[in-house]
Design an enzyme around this catalytic site. Structure first.
Site, PDB file in Angstrom:
ATOM      1  N   HIS A   1      65.603  12.268  54.511  1.00 58.29           N
ATOM      2  CA  HIS A   1      66.878  12.232  55.226  1.00 58.29           C
ATOM      3  C   HIS A   1      67.951  11.622  54.349  1.00 58.29           C
ATOM      4  O   HIS A   1      67.682  10.790  53.492  1.00 58.29           O
ATOM      5  CB  HIS A   1      66.770  11.459  56.546  1.00 58.29           C
TER       6      HIS A   1
ATOM      7  N   HIS B   1      71.360   9.478  54.679  1.00 60.77           N
ATOM      8  CA  HIS B   1      72.245   8.686  55.520  1.00 60.77           C
ATOM      9  C   HIS B   1      73.666   9.067  55.132  1.00 60.77           C
ATOM     10  O   HIS B   1      74.011   9.031  53.953  1.00 60.77           O
ATOM     11  CB  HIS B   1      72.064   7.187  55.250  1.00 60.77           C
TER      12      HIS B   1
END
Length: 141
Positions: A100, A102
């Site tokens: 992922h 951010h």
């Protein structure tokens, strides 16, 4: 993958989340532990543990989607900048093992932004050590 993955659960709609954008290959949702107002995550729909495992096409799709969202977030929230952050491995602060990015809006108003740098920028390193490490990396490529 044998353990349940939080991000896969969010992508599948099995885990509640505030989704802000979805494409055929990505999903973006608000971080429940935000470092600033508007902090969100952009993930690939296909599970990859981390930066070392993610397929190049998925990495590209996540990055392009993060850019698209950042271009909307800055004016919409009045942010002064944006950080994109990926943590790869537990020693690098990765706590959720689904790749992922951010996307963290940044603000001069510290009431909207609780992040601080973990190191002091502008402190020069040893030029010989930098050159030697650069040579090791270049050789590994």
């Amino acid at each position: 993958m044998t353990d349940p993955c939080l991000c896969c659960g969010i992508v599948a709609g099995e885990v509640p989340a505030t989704k802000v954008a979805e494409t055929a290959s990505t999903c973006a949702f608000m971080d429940i532990n935000p470092g600033s107002e508007g902090h969100l995550l952009v993930v690939p729909r296909t599970h990859s543990r981390d930066l070392l495992e993610i397929a190049p096409d998925d990495l590209a799709a996540v990055t392009v989607e993060a850019q698209r969202i950042a271009r909307a977030v800055v004016p919409a929230l009045g942010a002064d900048g944006v950080n994109l952050l990926n943590c790869c491995g537990a020693q690098a602060w990765q706590t959720v093992f689904h790749f992922h990015l951010h996307l963290i809006p940044r603000y001069a108003d510290m009431g909207r932004d609780r992040l601080a740098l973990p190191f002091e920028p502008g402190v020069p390193g040893d030029p010989e050590a930098i050159a030697a490490t650069g040579a090791r990396i270049a050789a590994a490529l």
